[in-house]
Enzyme design. Structure first.
Site, short mmCIF file in Angstrom:
data_model
loop_
_atom_site.label_atom_id
_atom_site.label_comp_id
_atom_site.label_asym_id
_atom_site.label_seq_id
_atom_site.Cartn_x
_atom_site.Cartn_y
_atom_site.Cartn_z
CG LEU A 55 -2.14 -0.87 1.15
CD1 LEU A 55 -2.64 -1.10 2.71
CD2 LEU A 55 -3.02 -0.98 0.27
CG ASP A 56 0.78 4.41 -3.09
OD1 ASP A 56 1.62 3.41 -3.65
OD2 ASP A 56 0.15 4.69 -3.95
N PRO A 57 2.14 4.94 0.95
CG PRO A 57 4.46 6.06 1.43
CD PRO A 57 3.23 5.33 0.26
#
Length: 301
Positions: A55-57
């Site tokens: 997942l992106d930050p």
């Protein structure tokens, strides 16, 4: 086909689960998925942790994390669909009917180009959108739910929808609510994980740690005869005489889970024939191994 045998093994040894188990973390916004997995590793006090589905930050939600040898099972979650709830902002107002029409056009197979900073090669590819639902719409903001094939870029999906609407658009927020059969309701925060481990040590309470087999519940199972388990553990292909029971329908070349009668995962592999064909055979190879989970000598013959 039968459900005669248990779906998950009974594992009550917390120390074993710390080094060989799984936890579904509710990833917060900010850190990378790798950092969250490292924090979970340190909380349980083990040496190795892996995660499924980066997942992106800024994205939150379901992040399966596996410790020690269980990390080998994470690969098989990539075969599963994922579900997200997100907010996109259009750059100009459009009607609800226009959005619904475009959502219907983006349901099914679509072409996508990975983002510039993606970890994969930038080439156009097909991804399947199984469901795209408009939940709420307020001015230029759209709250939506999407169920999609693994490897679908939701940020790209939002951009493309804005382009087709002719007004432009971008993703504002995103939360993953499901990875395969693993649900948001299965997830815990890192603080909850830490607290549960403390109280389990002090008072003997339960923890959210689960056996590795929790990651593999979506795979059709072949139950092995006891005398075939150790042979498969040594890397030998599964032959028909070693089958105790086939539990669920599958096709030739589908991924199948080979397990013991008490639901312990032995290996995953590719079926050499359909379940119907295998049930009528007396000999021959039943499955070609891909990943062996159980160490030789673990299971009694």
């Amino acid at each position: 086909m039968s459900d005669k045998y248990p779906k998950l093994p009974v594992v009550e040894d917390i120390e074993y689960l710390k080094n060989n188990g799984v936890v579904i973390v509710d990833k917060p916004s900010g850190p990378t998925s790798h950092q969250v997995a490292a924090w979970a590793r340190d909380i349980v006090g083990t040496s190795k942790a892996g995660h499924a589905g980066t997942l992106d930050p800024k994205v939150t939600g379901v992040l399966p994390i596996a410790f020690g040898p269980s990390a080998r099972a994470l690969h098989y979650l990539h075969l599963s669909s994922k579900e997200y709830v997100g907010v996109m902002r259009l750059h100009h107002k459009v009607s609800r009917d226009d959005v619904l029409e475009i959502f219907s056009q983006f349901t099914g197979p679509i072409f996508q180009m990975p983002p510039v900073r993606a970890a994969v090669k930038r080439q156009r590819r097909v991804r399947n959108i199984f469901e795209l639902e408009l939940l709420e719409m307020e001015e230029e903001k759209i709250l939506f739910k999407v169920s999609c094939e693994s490897g679908t870029y939701i940020r790209t999906l939002c951009f493309d929808i804005g382009e087709v609407l002719g007004v432009g658009g971008h993703m504002v927020e995103l939360r993953r609510t499901r990875v395969g059969h693993l649900l948001e309701s299965d997830s815990v925060t890192l603080q909850m994980l830490s607290d549960s481990l403390y109280f389990s040590k002090e008072e003997g309470g339960k923890t959210p740690l689960m056996p590795m087999e929790s990651l593999l519940l979506h795979l059709p199972r072949i139950i092995l005869k006891d005398n075939a388990v150790d042979t498969v553990c040594h890397g030998a292909q599964l032959n028909v005489p070693g089958i105790e029971l086939i539990e669920k329908d599958f096709k030739s070349q589908d991924v199948v889970l080979l397990c013991t009668k008490d639901a312990r995962a032995v290996a995953a592999g590719r079926a050499r024939a359909s379940s119907e064909t295998l049930e009528n055979l007396k000999k021959g190879e039943a499955a070609t191994l891909e990943t062996v989970f159980m160490e030789p000598g673990t299971y009694p013959k």
